[in-house]
Design a protein around this motif. Sequence first.
Motif: not given
Length: 519
Positions: A412-424
Amino acid sequence: MVARLLRLRLASMLGPLRGERREVVRLIAGLVVLAAATAVACIAILSLGDAPPAEALVVTVLGGSAITLGFAVAPLVLGAVDPLDPRRFAVLGLPPGPLSAGLAVAGLISVPIAVVLALTVCAAVMWQSHGASPALGAASVVLCVLTCTLLARVGEAVAALVVRERRSRELTGVFLVAVLVVIVPVGVFLASLEWGAAVPAELRGAADAFALTPLGAAWALPSASGGMVGTLLGIAVATVVVLAAIWVGLVHRMLSRVERPVAVRERGGLGWFAVAPGTPGGAVAARSLVYWLRDRRYLVNILVVPVAAVLTVVPLLIAGVPLPIAALVPVPIMALFFGWLPHNDVAYDSTAVWMHLASGMRGRADRLGRLVPIMLIALPLLSVAVSVASALHGRWAVLPALAGVSASLFLSGLGLSSIASAAAPYAVSHPGDSPFQQPQRTDSRGAMSQALVMIGAIVLSAPSLWWGWLAVTGDLSYATAALWGGLGTGALVLAVGVAIGAVVFERRGDRIMEFAEAS
């Protein structure tokens, strides 16, 4: 055609006996040692006829599962050249179906398969002394031999397509880590058992579990009774059918799509780029591996996670938390932080991210490639940590719950990190700077990004955390729910997070480049 392939197989096996005298002597000595070891193993298996059935089941199932797994792993590790590589027959225009069947039959003629045949026959004879059906013993022999043969063929085909031409010290290191992941948990498990006159219950449970897997179903078939006969027979037959289908598909691919010649000279100096697949995602993974294993900023983060997780045990023990409970706490914390680490991976690239954007790389390739290093680092550490924590806890029955909770938090952390590293993405120390030197930030975007990824992973993992807590506090029936619930939740969040992160990366490419230039 089958007869010709069999003759080729025999000729390839007898060919080394016509070589130099030193090589011939070495080969014969090896065969003699192998024959002696096989004879000793056969005598040991036959001696189990006077032992309790529980001991015979543990030895045959666990030993047989290890042998079967070896047929799958050995081609990838050793990288030996297959003299009957399907690509060698591409110029003859043979149909994939008959050729795959002929090569599978030819694979039955080999020294390792002869060893398996001897061991399975002895096991079938041994189980007959315990009252087992001769028909089940014969079925076990056939299914074990077919499973090992097809696993070897599939492993050699995969090695020919992916591994063999890319042998390097990096790939050898990956294999050594994989072996470590298997040996350490097994060693910890065996060391934690209370050995006595009877077979430890944990070892019997492990044998029962392996009996329901493709690795051990065929080996456990002679000992089955009642409804278990159909279950084990179905698993063993399904394993053979699936492996045969995979083998036919691999032969068709190797005949129709030759990615590279059968023998090719490897270029030196490419490091991880020689190991990774020649795809956009593989290129990103190779570049990320170089950064993660050489950049001090990444290395400090990796070292801090296990140290910080272990230190959390100290205040818990001071507060009076029992050691069996406190020993389980560091593993979920490690999983959470490992999943959280890539949440700002784009910022660590600095201006090098322009290579991804200027090449028109798809967002999915970028997102997946960046997750490869942390998965290669975290999975071995977590697998070892889960086994050690379960041993310290004193009950191996909690291992599935601990594994499920850790998988949910990590994925779950990897999935959310995949969004955060590109979005913010937010500013970090530049390449070459001290990892403890942090730039000044004029907004709270960094803090929000970190908090959302970590809190989000915990919230999404709440069901598996609750089931894991119930399993630890007494009701072990929830351990299975925690395992499969955690794996399912983590896999779903990872897939959705990579998909969303890919879209965000493609749409915010100009802003990401602007951020890299300004930070």
